[in-house]
Design an enzyme around this catalytic site. Structure first.
Site, PDB file in Angstrom:
ATOM      1  N   ARG A 239       0.863  -1.170   0.000  1.00 40.66           N
ATOM      2  CA  ARG A 239       0.000   0.000   0.000  1.00 40.66           C
ATOM      3  C   ARG A 239       0.899   1.219   0.000  1.00 40.66           C
ATOM      4  NH1 ARG A 239      -3.543  -2.741  -1.527  1.00 40.66           N
ATOM      5  NH2 ARG A 239      -5.563  -3.165  -0.570  1.00 40.66           N
ATOM      6  N   GLU A 268      -3.810   7.654  -3.739  1.00 37.15           N
ATOM      7  CA  GLU A 268      -4.333   7.203  -5.038  1.00 37.15           C
ATOM      8  C   GLU A 268      -5.732   7.760  -5.254  1.00 37.15           C
ATOM      9  OE1 GLU A 268      -4.195   2.918  -5.343  1.00 37.15           O
ATOM     10  OE2 GLU A 268      -2.135   2.862  -4.641  1.00 37.15           O
ATOM     11  N   HIS A 286      -1.796   0.626  -9.787  1.00 37.51           N
ATOM     12  CA  HIS A 286      -2.401  -0.369  -8.894  1.00 37.51           C
ATOM     13  C   HIS A 286      -3.054  -1.511  -9.687  1.00 37.51           C
ATOM     14  CE1 HIS A 286      -4.219  -0.854  -4.598  1.00 37.51           C
ATOM     15  NE2 HIS A 286      -4.017  -2.036  -5.170  1.00 37.51           N
TER      16      HIS A 286
HETATM   17  C1  DGY Z   1      -5.958  -6.030  -2.887  1.00 35.05           C
HETATM   18  O1  DGY Z   1      -6.610  -7.039  -3.143  1.00 35.05           O
HETATM   19  O2  DGY Z   1      -5.747  -5.653  -1.740  1.00 35.05           O
HETATM   20  C2  DGY Z   1      -5.465  -5.255  -4.067  1.00 35.05           C
HETATM   21  O3  DGY Z   1      -4.446  -4.409  -3.720  1.00 35.05           O
HETATM   22  C3  DGY Z   1      -6.601  -4.469  -4.658  1.00 35.05           C
HETATM   23  O4  DGY Z   1      -6.783  -3.390  -3.846  1.00 35.05           O
END
Ligand code: DGY
Length: 317
Positions: A239, A268, A286
């Site tokens: 993240r 984001e 992402h």
């Molecule tokens: C997740 O599954 O956590 C991916 O990063 C999509 O947000």
């Protein structure tokens, strides 16, 4: 009778078909009603469950305003950082997510980022697309090989181990830090470092593969970057908030890292504009889990989990 569920976003057609085959599914095609209790009540009238995704925060406010009929919140993600699990528990609402099924997709993306950063893909693509390439020379865009280098993995869950397996095939040696040391069968020869401070100096590349928690927020900061080799690469598939952007930007600017590969970033979808300056940044929007295989499997995992709760069992039973 099918359970009524509202999904807060559109999904690929095949996934929506699966939802509609097994649930009375309504997909929100537009904005989720944030902080609008009247619109939320109208949207969720008679619903047993809702499905969110990281941009839709299942926070205290949302749990407080869910109609009494809602018994489960599914998230179409493995990450749970956008779901207030304490509030969910307080309101007696089950939460289901999609572990396991996106491991391959995200691990593959980590290797894409690693290769893109190591082989200077951003500069290479810009050059060929500019129409100005003058032809091959031994001096052009010289990157780093992954073979023979040490990959540090911060967070050795399923995704971390998936990355390790692929990196070994590229001839990398694996070192890692995790909240708990893994059993030897899961370590598969990876060297465990009991603190991040011990791990960072040995990394030729570092992949951040941890969940975002209070403990990992802001993990990669100036102090920790200073422990890394100036030839090292940083990859983030976790993240954005695991990294302190100001500190990573300063390190890229001052040549204190070779390159970075980011699939995620703070705030984001608005990328800190300073990142655009760096040719040694390989960045993706992402797309970690964006394969058709993962999308379908994530759909099935959420559908199964939601139905298990609404049928009266526990998710995963
Ligand atoms: C997740 O599954 O956590 C991916 O990063 C999509 O947000």
């Amino acid at each position: 009778m099918k359970h009524k569920v509202v999904i807060g976003f559109r999904l690929p057609d095949d996934v929506e078909r699966e939802f509609s085959a097994r649930l009375d599914a309504r997909f929100v095609d537009g904005a989720w009603p944030r902080r609008d209790a009247t619109a939320l009540a109208a949207l969720l009238y008679g619903c047993g469950g809702i499905v969110v995704t990281p941009p839709i925060h299942a926070d205290e406010w949302l749990f407080e305003h869910l109609p009494a009929s809602v018994r489960v919140v599914g998230t179409y993600s493995v990450g749970l950082d956008h779901v207030d699990l304490v509030a969910a528990k307080k309101h007696g609402i089950a939460v289901v997510n999609t572990p396991d099924v996106l491991t391959d997709a995200v691990a593959e993306t980590a290797l894409l980022l690693l290769l893109g950063a190591a082989r200077r893909a951003t500069e290479s693509i810009a050059l060929i697309r500019s129409g100005q390439w003058q032809g091959w020379t031994p001096r052009q865009i010289i990157g780093q090989s992954l073979a023979g280098r040490t990959l540090g993995i911060y967070g050795m869950g399923r995704i971390g181990r998936g990355i390790a397996a692929r990196a070994r095939a590229f001839g990398m040696t694996i070192a890692y830090h995790n909240t708990r040391r893994l059993a030897p069968a899961l370590e598969e020869g990876a060297a465990y470092y009991d603190t991040p401070e011990a791990l960072l100096p040995v990394c030729d590349a570092l992949v951040l593969a941890c969940p975002l928690t209070a403990a990992t927020r802001g993990f990669l900061n100036a102090g920790r970057i200073a422990l890394m080799k100036p030839t090292a690469i940083v990859v983030n598939i976790a993240r954005g908030d695991v990294v302190v952007d100001d500190d990573l930007i300063a390190a890229l600017k001052e040549g204190r890292l070779f390159a970075a590969g980011l699939d995620v970033f703070s705030g984001e979808p608005r990328l800190d504009a300073r990142y655009y300056d760096f040719p040694n940044l390989f960045i993706l929007p992402h797309i970690g889990s964006s394969t058709i295989e993962a999308r379908l499997a994530m759909g099935r995992a959420v559908i199964d989990g939601v139905i298990a709760v609404l049928d009266g069992g526990n998710p995963g039973e």
